[in-house]
Enzyme design. Structure first.
Site, PDB file in Angstrom:
ATOM      1  N   ASN A   8       4.815   1.832   2.700  1.00 33.00           N
ATOM      2  CA  ASN A   8       4.057   2.679   1.774  1.00 33.00           C
ATOM      3  C   ASN A   8       4.087   4.115   2.288  1.00 33.00           C
ATOM      4  OD1 ASN A   8       2.256   3.855   0.054  1.00 33.00           O
ATOM      5  ND2 ASN A   8       0.455   2.735   0.768  1.00 33.00           N
ATOM      6  N   TRP A   9       4.865   4.939   1.624  1.00 30.84           N
ATOM      7  CA  TRP A   9       4.998   6.342   2.074  1.00 30.84           C
ATOM      8  C   TRP A   9       3.804   7.198   1.673  1.00 30.84           C
ATOM      9  CZ3 TRP A   9      10.454   8.978   1.962  1.00 30.84           C
ATOM     10  CH2 TRP A   9      11.325   8.270   2.806  1.00 30.84           C
ATOM     11  N   LYS A  10       2.968   6.689   0.802  1.00 27.37           N
ATOM     12  CA  LYS A  10       1.816   7.462   0.294  1.00 27.37           C
ATOM     13  C   LYS A  10       2.313   8.817  -0.243  1.00 27.37           C
ATOM     14  CE  LYS A  10      -1.067   4.844   3.382  1.00 27.37           C
ATOM     15  NZ  LYS A  10      -2.292   4.709   4.148  1.00 27.37           N
ATOM     16  N   HIS A 112      -4.724  -0.310  -3.953  1.00 28.29           N
ATOM     17  CA  HIS A 112      -4.776   0.168  -2.571  1.00 28.29           C
ATOM     18  C   HIS A 112      -6.159   0.781  -2.323  1.00 28.29           C
ATOM     19  CE1 HIS A 112      -4.052   2.485   1.050  1.00 28.29           C
ATOM     20  NE2 HIS A 112      -3.003   1.705   1.260  1.00 28.29           N
ATOM     21  N   GLU A 182      -5.534  -5.780   3.705  1.00 31.08           N
ATOM     22  CA  GLU A 182      -5.571  -4.537   4.482  1.00 31.08           C
ATOM     23  C   GLU A 182      -7.018  -4.154   4.775  1.00 31.08           C
ATOM     24  OE1 GLU A 182      -2.015  -1.897   3.958  1.00 31.08           O
ATOM     25  OE2 GLU A 182      -3.125  -1.591   2.117  1.00 31.08           O
ATOM     26  N   GLY A 188      -4.636   3.354   9.089  1.00 32.83           N
ATOM     27  CA  GLY A 188      -4.473   4.686   9.677  1.00 32.83           C
ATOM     28  C   GLY A 188      -5.320   4.935  10.912  1.00 32.83           C
ATOM     29  N   SER A 225      -2.303  -0.212  10.288  1.00 34.91           N
ATOM     30  CA  SER A 225      -1.850   0.182  11.629  1.00 34.91           C
ATOM     31  C   SER A 225      -0.736  -0.693  12.193  1.00 34.91           C
ATOM     32  CB  SER A 225      -3.029   0.215  12.607  1.00 34.91           C
ATOM     33  OG  SER A 225      -3.940   1.224  12.231  1.00 34.91           O
ATOM     34  N   GLY A 246       2.248   1.633   6.647  1.00 33.76           N
ATOM     35  CA  GLY A 246       2.030   2.998   6.153  1.00 33.76           C
ATOM     36  C   GLY A 246       2.709   3.999   7.073  1.00 33.76           C
ATOM     37  N   GLY A 247       1.904   4.622   7.942  1.00 36.21           N
ATOM     38  CA  GLY A 247       2.372   5.702   8.809  1.00 36.21           C
ATOM     39  C   GLY A 247       3.690   5.426   9.521  1.00 36.21           C
TER      40      GLY A 247
HETATM   41  P1  PGA Z   1      -1.125   2.431   7.993  1.00 31.65           P
HETATM   42  O1  PGA Z   1      -1.349   2.327   6.412  1.00 31.65           O
HETATM   43  O2  PGA Z   1      -0.005   1.509   8.355  1.00 31.65           O
HETATM   44  O3  PGA Z   1      -0.808   3.867   8.241  1.00 31.65           O
HETATM   45  O4  PGA Z   1      -2.402   1.999   8.637  1.00 31.65           O
HETATM   46  C1  PGA Z   1      -1.297   1.105   5.742  1.00 31.65           C
HETATM   47  C2  PGA Z   1      -1.614   1.315   4.294  1.00 31.65           C
HETATM   48  O5  PGA Z   1      -2.486   2.098   3.945  1.00 31.65           O
HETATM   49  O6  PGA Z   1      -1.013   0.696   3.416  1.00 31.65           O
END
Ligand code: PGA
Length: 268
Positions: A8-10, A112, A182, A188, A225, A246-247
């Protein structure tokens, strides 16, 4: 069994990054032998689709409700959201399931926690989004998870069951679904639930789905994370079909490492 990795690149990326990263991924053997879905900002989906079509020679994305079509090639793209309105119409700024399908996108993240909290997306809207997705042959990647207060007060199980109840209200019949657990306190933050904590929720979700929607094929992911250092132990947990990253998915090298672990895990 092969694991699914959703990135997920957001609200990140650029045309240049899409070109560079996808170019690298399509040449990478580990990425190519994984099941990877890149959830990109809307504006980059078409470019990503063009690149994948050229690389994998996808004639036409006609698959419905079956991510195992992945066997044909390394990865696909997803939208990070979908309109709650179906089809076409006077809904300024919205992107419908029909439009996603038109460019060959077969997945959309729905619910999300960032959309739930920052954009006030509540159950009624999420139900419409799920129905729009299914009516357009888009497979939902439905996100659920509790915040820290609910976890601390021991109310998280009930809360997760309430979030899952929404799936029973979907009127369009569906037979495949990706569910991402999640926990908001892990997104994050670098804080990861223990293996026992993840397993408890995996079992809760699986039991609920087995009782309420036994015919729906569930692909169950953990998200929050996830990095190259913790992915291995997560993927080895019973009942986990993959991860939502995500990140760590924004860094090409780290993401390639994540794919390598997923491939290795599938061999065990
Ligand atoms: P993260 O994000 O891996 O940066 O914690 C996950 C997400 O929000 O889908």
């Amino acid at each position: 069994m092969q694991k699914l990795i959703v990135a997920n690149w957001k609200m990140n990326g650029s045309l240049e990054k899409i070109n560079l990263d996808i170019g690298q991924y399509t040449d990478n053997p580990h990425v190519n032998s994984s099941y990877v879905i890149l959830a990109l900002p809307y504006v980059y989906l078409l470019q990503a689709q063009f690149m994948l079509r050229n690389r994998y020679k996808i004639a036409n994305e006609s698959e419905k409700y079956n991510y195992f079509v992945h066997k044909d090639h390394g990865f696909k793209v997803a939208a990070q959201d979908i309109s709650c309105y179906l089809g076409y119409g006077a809904y300024t700024g919205e992107i419908s399931g029909n439009m996603l399908k038109d460019i060959g996108v077969s997945y959309a993240i729905i619910g999300h926690s960032e959309r739930r909290s920052l954009f006030n997306e509540a159950d009624a809207m999420l139900l419409n989004k799920l129905e729009n997705a299914l009516a357009s042959n888009i497979i939902p990647i439905f996100c659920i998870g509790e915040n820290f207060t609910l976890r601390k007060d021991q109310r998280y199980r009930l809360f997760i069951l309430q979030q899952l109840e929404l799936l029973c209200k979907v009127e369009v019949g569906f037979n495949a679904l990706v569910i991402a657990y999640e926990p908001i306190w892990s997104i994050g933050t670098g804080v990861i639930p223990s293996e026992a904590e993840i397993s408890e929720i995996v079992q809760l979700i699986r039991t609920f789905m087995q009782n309420k929607l036994p015919r729906v094929k569930i692909t169950l992911l953990y998200g929050g994370s996830v990095t190259a250092s913790n992915i291995q132990s997560i993927l080895l947990l019973d009942g986990i079909d993959g991860v939502l990253v995500g990140g760590a998915s924004l860094d090409v090298d780290k993401f390639k490492q994540i794919c390598l672990y997923a491939v290795e895990c599938a061999k065990n």
